[in-house]
Design a protein around this motif. Structure first.
Motif, PDB file in Angstrom:
ATOM      1  N   ALA A 125       0.845  -1.197   0.000  1.00 53.83           N
ATOM      2  CA  ALA A 125       0.000   0.000   0.000  1.00 53.83           C
ATOM      3  C   ALA A 125       0.880   1.245   0.000  1.00 53.83           C
ATOM      4  N   ARG A 126       0.252   2.373  -0.366  1.00 55.88           N
ATOM      5  CA  ARG A 126       0.963   3.652  -0.379  1.00 55.88           C
ATOM      6  C   ARG A 126       0.220   4.671   0.492  1.00 55.88           C
ATOM      7  N   GLY A 127       0.915   5.708   0.878  1.00 55.54           N
ATOM      8  CA  GLY A 127       0.296   6.854   1.542  1.00 55.54           C
ATOM      9  C   GLY A 127      -0.506   6.520   2.783  1.00 55.54           C
ATOM     10  N   ASP A 128      -1.735   7.051   2.828  1.00 53.78           N
ATOM     11  CA  ASP A 128      -2.581   6.882   4.003  1.00 53.78           C
ATOM     12  C   ASP A 128      -2.901   5.411   4.265  1.00 53.78           C
ATOM     13  N   LYS A 129      -3.034   4.624   3.204  1.00 56.26           N
ATOM     14  CA  LYS A 129      -3.356   3.207   3.374  1.00 56.26           C
ATOM     15  C   LYS A 129      -2.174   2.449   3.977  1.00 56.26           C
ATOM     16  N   ALA A 130      -0.954   2.869   3.649  1.00 56.94           N
ATOM     17  CA  ALA A 130       0.233   2.265   4.245  1.00 56.94           C
ATOM     18  C   ALA A 130       0.284   2.584   5.748  1.00 56.94           C
ATOM     19  N   LYS A 131      -0.040   3.832   6.074  1.00 52.99           N
ATOM     20  CA  LYS A 131      -0.078   4.241   7.480  1.00 52.99           C
ATOM     21  C   LYS A 131      -1.161   3.472   8.230  1.00 52.99           C
TER      22      LYS A 131
END
Length: 239
Positions: free
Chosen positions: A79-85
């Motif tokens: 995942a990237r960005g907010d989804k990674a967080k």
């Protein structure tokens, strides 16, 4: 003379290989006949009557066992960005995008039990099919591991949600706990699996669906279980 340890042959001789035990009897035997010093897993192997060469007789899904698996589940999330967080906050062990894919592709890194991906990451993850596919770790929207709700997917997987599917010989292999679990928890996990398999029965299935069930610990002998036993019968036996 030193006392001889319990051997596989000793354990096998205590099992009537022609008899189908009730789930409660099978659980008691599995625990009685465990041989290893470590906490062995308890597995079930369900032979179905499906013809897995036919697309409409494929069986695959996920189930959240009521008492989990008794082990720490390691999760990788693409995942990237907010989804990674979001994945990190939910407790994912490895989170990344192209960097995680490159680690798997170039270094052979697969030290995780479950892989989850957001839909936008699938073009990247798709290149890992030859590595993750044979290990049963390829994210799949049908079992909820390709999703935008990353938090829910991670939390459910950590809580004991597991994937099941038939192998090439139409058998479903699943772990239902550890030999250290109380009998009632193993029985309830077992029953949850049988109920889920019956619920997910393909409409094209012909003849007897659940043909046989075998329960065993990691190093113990296989014990046949009567697949026709109902929840009511098991609750009565447990009581």
């Amino acid at each position: 003379m030193a006392k001889r340890g319990k051997t596989y042959r000793d354990a096998r001789e205590k099992v009537d290989r022609t008899h189908e035990y009730t789930p409660s009897e099978a659980v008691k035997l599995v625990k009685e006949l465990k041989r290893a010093k470590f906490d062995e897993s308890v597995e079930i192997h369900v032979r179905t009557g499906l013809n897995v060469r036919h697309a409409d007789e494929q069986l695959r899904g996920t189930i959240a066992l009521p008492h989990g698996l008794g082990k720490e589940v390691t999760i990788a999330v693409f995942a990237r960005g907010d989804k990674a967080k979001e994945a990190e906050e939910a407790g994912a062990d490895y989170v990344g995008a192209e960097d995680l894919a490159e680690r798997i592709q170039n270094e052979g890194f697969t030290d995780f039990d479950i892989a989850i991906a957001t839909p936008d990451m699938m073009p990247v993850v798709g290149r890992l099919g030859r590595i993750l596919g044979p290990q049963g770790k390829m994210p799949n929207p049908k079992v909820g591991t390709v999703t935008m709700d990353v938090r829910k997917a991670v939390e459910e997987s950590k809580a004991g949600k597991v994937e099941y599917r038939t192998d090439r010989t139409a058998i479903v292999h699943l772990t239902v706990g550890k030999t250290s679990f109380p009998d009632e928890q193993l029985i309830e996990n077992y029953q949850a699996v049988i109920e889920e398999l019956n619920r997910a029965k393909p409409s094209a299935a012909k003849g007897k669906y659940l043909r046989s069930v075998v329960m065993a610990s990691t190093q113990g002998p296989g014990i046949k279980v009567d697949p026709s036993r109902t929840r009511a019968e098991m609750e009565a036996a447990t009581a």
